[in-house]
Design a protein around this motif. Sequence first.
Motif, mmCIF file in Angstrom:
data_model
loop_
_atom_site.group_PDB
_atom_site.id
_atom_site.type_symbol
_atom_site.label_atom_id
_atom_site.label_comp_id
_atom_site.label_asym_id
_atom_site.label_seq_id
_atom_site.Cartn_x
_atom_site.Cartn_y
_atom_site.Cartn_z
ATOM 1 N N ILE A 228 0.845 -1.207 0.000
ATOM 2 C CA ILE A 228 0.000 0.000 0.000
ATOM 3 C C ILE A 228 0.874 1.248 0.000
ATOM 4 C CG2 ILE A 228 -1.680 1.332 1.331
ATOM 5 C CD1 ILE A 228 -2.897 -1.079 -0.009
ATOM 6 N N GLY A 229 1.935 1.239 0.811
ATOM 7 C CA GLY A 229 2.842 2.383 0.843
ATOM 8 C C GLY A 229 3.473 2.639 -0.511
ATOM 9 N N GLY A 230 3.910 1.573 -1.180
ATOM 10 C CA GLY A 230 4.491 1.723 -2.517
ATOM 11 C C GLY A 230 3.478 2.247 -3.521
ATOM 12 N N ASP A 231 2.232 1.779 -3.417
ATOM 13 C CA ASP A 231 1.179 2.252 -4.321
ATOM 14 C C ASP A 231 0.881 3.733 -4.085
ATOM 15 O OD1 ASP A 231 1.020 -0.279 -5.370
ATOM 16 O OD2 ASP A 231 -0.763 -0.859 -4.217
ATOM 17 N N LEU A 232 0.905 4.159 -2.812
ATOM 18 C CA LEU A 232 0.689 5.580 -2.518
ATOM 19 C C LEU A 232 1.833 6.427 -3.070
ATOM 20 C CD1 LEU A 232 -0.665 5.536 1.155
ATOM 21 C CD2 LEU A 232 -1.855 6.422 -0.866
ATOM 22 N N ALA A 233 3.063 5.908 -2.978
ATOM 23 C CA ALA A 233 4.205 6.638 -3.537
ATOM 24 C C ALA A 233 4.044 6.805 -5.040
ATOM 25 C CB ALA A 233 5.501 5.890 -3.224
ATOM 26 N N ASP A 234 3.626 5.749 -5.720
ATOM 27 C CA ASP A 234 3.406 5.834 -7.170
ATOM 28 C C ASP A 234 2.288 6.820 -7.496
ATOM 29 O OD1 ASP A 234 5.368 3.933 -7.536
ATOM 30 O OD2 ASP A 234 3.966 2.258 -7.721
ATOM 31 N N ALA A 235 1.221 6.779 -6.684
ATOM 32 C CA ALA A 235 0.096 7.690 -6.916
ATOM 33 C C ALA A 235 0.533 9.142 -6.723
ATOM 34 C CB ALA A 235 -1.051 7.348 -5.971
ATOM 35 N N HIS A 236 1.390 9.370 -5.726
ATOM 36 C CA HIS A 236 1.866 10.731 -5.462
ATOM 37 C C HIS A 236 2.735 11.231 -6.608
ATOM 38 C CE1 HIS A 236 4.576 13.787 -3.610
ATOM 39 N NE2 HIS A 236 3.436 14.192 -3.074
ATOM 40 N N TYR A 237 3.662 10.414 -7.054
ATOM 41 C CA TYR A 237 4.539 10.834 -8.148
ATOM 42 C C TYR A 237 3.731 11.108 -9.415
ATOM 43 C CZ TYR A 237 8.204 10.830 -11.666
ATOM 44 O OH TYR A 237 9.021 11.182 -12.708
ATOM 45 N N ASP A 238 2.782 10.222 -9.716
ATOM 46 C CA ASP A 238 1.969 10.398 -10.930
ATOM 47 C C ASP A 238 1.143 11.673 -10.844
ATOM 48 O OD1 ASP A 238 1.105 9.317 -13.495
ATOM 49 O OD2 ASP A 238 -0.848 9.045 -12.534
ATOM 50 N N ALA A 239 0.624 11.965 -9.641
ATOM 51 C CA ALA A 239 -0.142 13.205 -9.466
ATOM 52 C C ALA A 239 0.748 14.424 -9.689
ATOM 53 C CB ALA A 239 -0.770 13.234 -8.075
ATOM 54 N N CYS A 240 1.952 14.400 -9.110
ATOM 55 C CA CYS A 240 2.888 15.519 -9.282
ATOM 56 C C CYS A 240 3.265 15.693 -10.757
ATOM 57 C CB CYS A 240 4.145 15.291 -8.449
ATOM 58 S SG CYS A 240 3.868 15.362 -6.665
ATOM 59 N N ARG A 241 3.350 14.583 -11.450
ATOM 60 C CA ARG A 241 3.740 14.643 -12.870
ATOM 61 C C ARG A 241 2.709 15.415 -13.695
ATOM 62 N NH1 ARG A 241 3.690 10.798 -16.989
ATOM 63 N NH2 ARG A 241 2.490 9.373 -15.689
ATOM 64 N N HIS A 242 1.466 15.415 -13.263
ATOM 65 C CA HIS A 242 0.400 16.074 -14.023
ATOM 66 C C HIS A 242 -0.084 17.371 -13.379
ATOM 67 C CE1 HIS A 242 0.104 11.857 -15.456
ATOM 68 N NE2 HIS A 242 -0.226 12.419 -16.597
ATOM 69 N N ALA A 243 0.371 17.644 -12.162
ATOM 70 C CA ALA A 243 -0.188 18.780 -11.417
ATOM 71 C C ALA A 243 0.645 20.038 -11.578
ATOM 72 C CB ALA A 243 -0.293 18.412 -9.940
ATOM 73 N N ARG A 244 0.011 21.148 -11.293
ATOM 74 C CA ARG A 244 0.722 22.420 -11.094
ATOM 75 C C ARG A 244 0.951 22.545 -9.597
ATOM 76 N NH1 ARG A 244 -1.905 27.334 -14.585
ATOM 77 N NH2 ARG A 244 -0.851 26.869 -16.562
ATOM 78 N N PHE A 245 2.211 22.499 -9.190
ATOM 79 C CA PHE A 245 2.487 22.504 -7.760
ATOM 80 C C PHE A 245 3.435 23.641 -7.409
ATOM 81 C CE2 PHE A 245 5.339 19.415 -9.832
ATOM 82 C CZ PHE A 245 6.568 19.977 -9.550
ATOM 83 N N ASN A 246 3.452 23.957 -6.117
ATOM 84 C CA ASN A 246 4.376 24.948 -5.586
ATOM 85 C C ASN A 246 5.681 24.222 -5.252
ATOM 86 O OD1 ASN A 246 5.892 26.469 -3.617
ATOM 87 N ND2 ASN A 246 4.089 27.795 -3.376
ATOM 88 N N PRO A 247 6.773 24.494 -5.973
ATOM 89 C CA PRO A 247 8.029 23.762 -5.739
ATOM 90 C C PRO A 247 8.506 23.850 -4.297
ATOM 91 C CG PRO A 247 8.168 25.044 -7.760
ATOM 92 C CD PRO A 247 6.916 25.466 -7.072
ATOM 93 N N GLU A 248 8.325 25.008 -3.669
ATOM 94 C CA GLU A 248 8.781 25.186 -2.292
ATOM 95 C C GLU A 248 8.026 24.251 -1.348
ATOM 96 O OE1 GLU A 248 11.167 26.766 0.694
ATOM 97 O OE2 GLU A 248 11.283 27.104 -1.481
ATOM 98 N N GLU A 249 6.711 24.178 -1.521
ATOM 99 C CA GLU A 249 5.899 23.321 -0.654
ATOM 100 C C GLU A 249 6.194 21.849 -0.895
ATOM 101 O OE1 GLU A 249 1.869 24.392 -1.351
ATOM 102 O OE2 GLU A 249 2.028 26.356 -0.353
#
Length: 555
Positions: A228-249
């Motif tokens: 589950i932890g590995g799946d959450l890590a993959d989900a987080h990376y994939d979300a960041c890959r498509h998101a507009r994020f604040n680099p500092e945060e």
Amino acid sequence: MGGLTEAKLAQMAGKRSFERGLGYTDAVSGIEVGDGWIRAFVHGTERYEAELLLGKRGRLSGRCDCPYGQEGNFCKHLVALGLTVIEQEKDILQRGELARDRTRGLDAWLSSLSREELLALLQQETAEDRQLRRRLELKAASARGDLDGIRARIRELFDIGPFARYGYVEYTDAQAYADQAGQAVTAIKALTGSGRPSDAMVLAQEAISLLATVVESIDDSDGSLTQIGGDLADAHYDACRHARFNPEELTHWLVTHALDDASDLTDIDPLKYKDLLGERGMASLRRHAVNAWQANRTGWAEKRLMQRLVKSEQDTDTLIAMHAADLAANGHTHLLIARELDTAARSAEALEWAKRGIDETEDLAIVDTALVDYLADRYQRADRPTDALALRRNHFIARRTLLTYRQLRTAARAIGRWPAEREKALNLLRSATTGKDTHSSHVLVDVLLDDKDIDTAWQVATDSGAHDNQWLALASQSHATRPGDALTVYHRLVAPLTRQTGDRAYEQLVSLLLSVRDCHDHLGTPELFTAYAADLRTAQKRKRNLMRLMDEHGL
């Protein structure tokens, strides 16, 4: 079921698991039959769920949630299920047909209902089935774009309350909890897929924090939470890959998570995000990492993250400065610095750091031997064999082991100075054996044996003592030259083995008896061995395996 046979089960499981499965056929219950699969519970120390998969052309595979099965093995529980299926083949075939009839009947009935009737049915089921309601509530919140609703459902999915007994989730309930937590991962991934990656990124971070708070309260022997932890890590990376994020945060979160004790649960690597962060983001990542390291310079996680960062940037000087700020007393850190300088093609500096490591180690007996090997090798490459010899000599004086003696011998022979160096080394060991230093006397016997100086080794062992393995080595190398002395050793070593049982003791005893016979052959007294072996047989006749081994070797 026709392709399922005992022979196929034995082939899949192996002899040991198949034989153990024979004892579990009475423990199989709750058999379910589907299209190409058969599932049941098998009760042992725990209750495990086993599933056989019947593929085309008689192909057989299986899954079981026992620890052995979780490693991908065809376990005894699958064997027990398979044997039960074979025994009850006719009944199970009928059950399978009935199950398919029920499925077809259910599909037909649901298809006949109106929209209002289906809605009423679903509402009734969700009122009675808490898990079904939670899953549908999560789907509904996702469809509405209700971030607060999704967040609330995810918190419920990570709640261990329904599964915990006295505040702890036992092994038997851990998989059910992991299945529930997996629904949260699915919902987060769905947000990214539906064009809301920023929300998915935030919820993935929150879910990782929730998982970290409960992991110590769950028996994760089969690794389901790690998955589950590995799946959450993959989900987080994939979300960041498509998101507009604040680099500092984002970089602040990545560094904070990487330094947390629970980081192993997801194994998120901040450097994996390098391509997403860009130059500005990586600068922010480094700044947060530097601040964390400066606040805790001896922290393993802080140092590891900083070292990986500066290595990825090929910033050798910063990396060396980090190592130099926390030098190990045994010279190991000096060696790390030397190797980094070698990688940067700065060989002269590397050599100086290696020398510093030796010079700054107060006691060469505790120095990292890899540093000694490194520096000796560099001296040889630089055509400085005298320095290499001096290093090996000093190391031997400090440690006095067979290995350091061999290394000294190699270095001295390279420049034709071994006889003189050998005499000094042996004198050092001899001087130490005059007291109660059994270590030095044992090392002296070892090095003399290694030099093939058997007569001197016998004398030292006789005068100063030796351990059994050394006496055995001495005797083994002296059958022809000192058969009487060797025979005395073998007789002494045989005695304790005659009081032991077990195949290992019998094998050792027979090996010694063969050596005893060889000594008598050299002494010209084979008849004495015949009488000795006969007496031993009489005394040991109850040990059938020993008698068999002696017969096999003609003893």
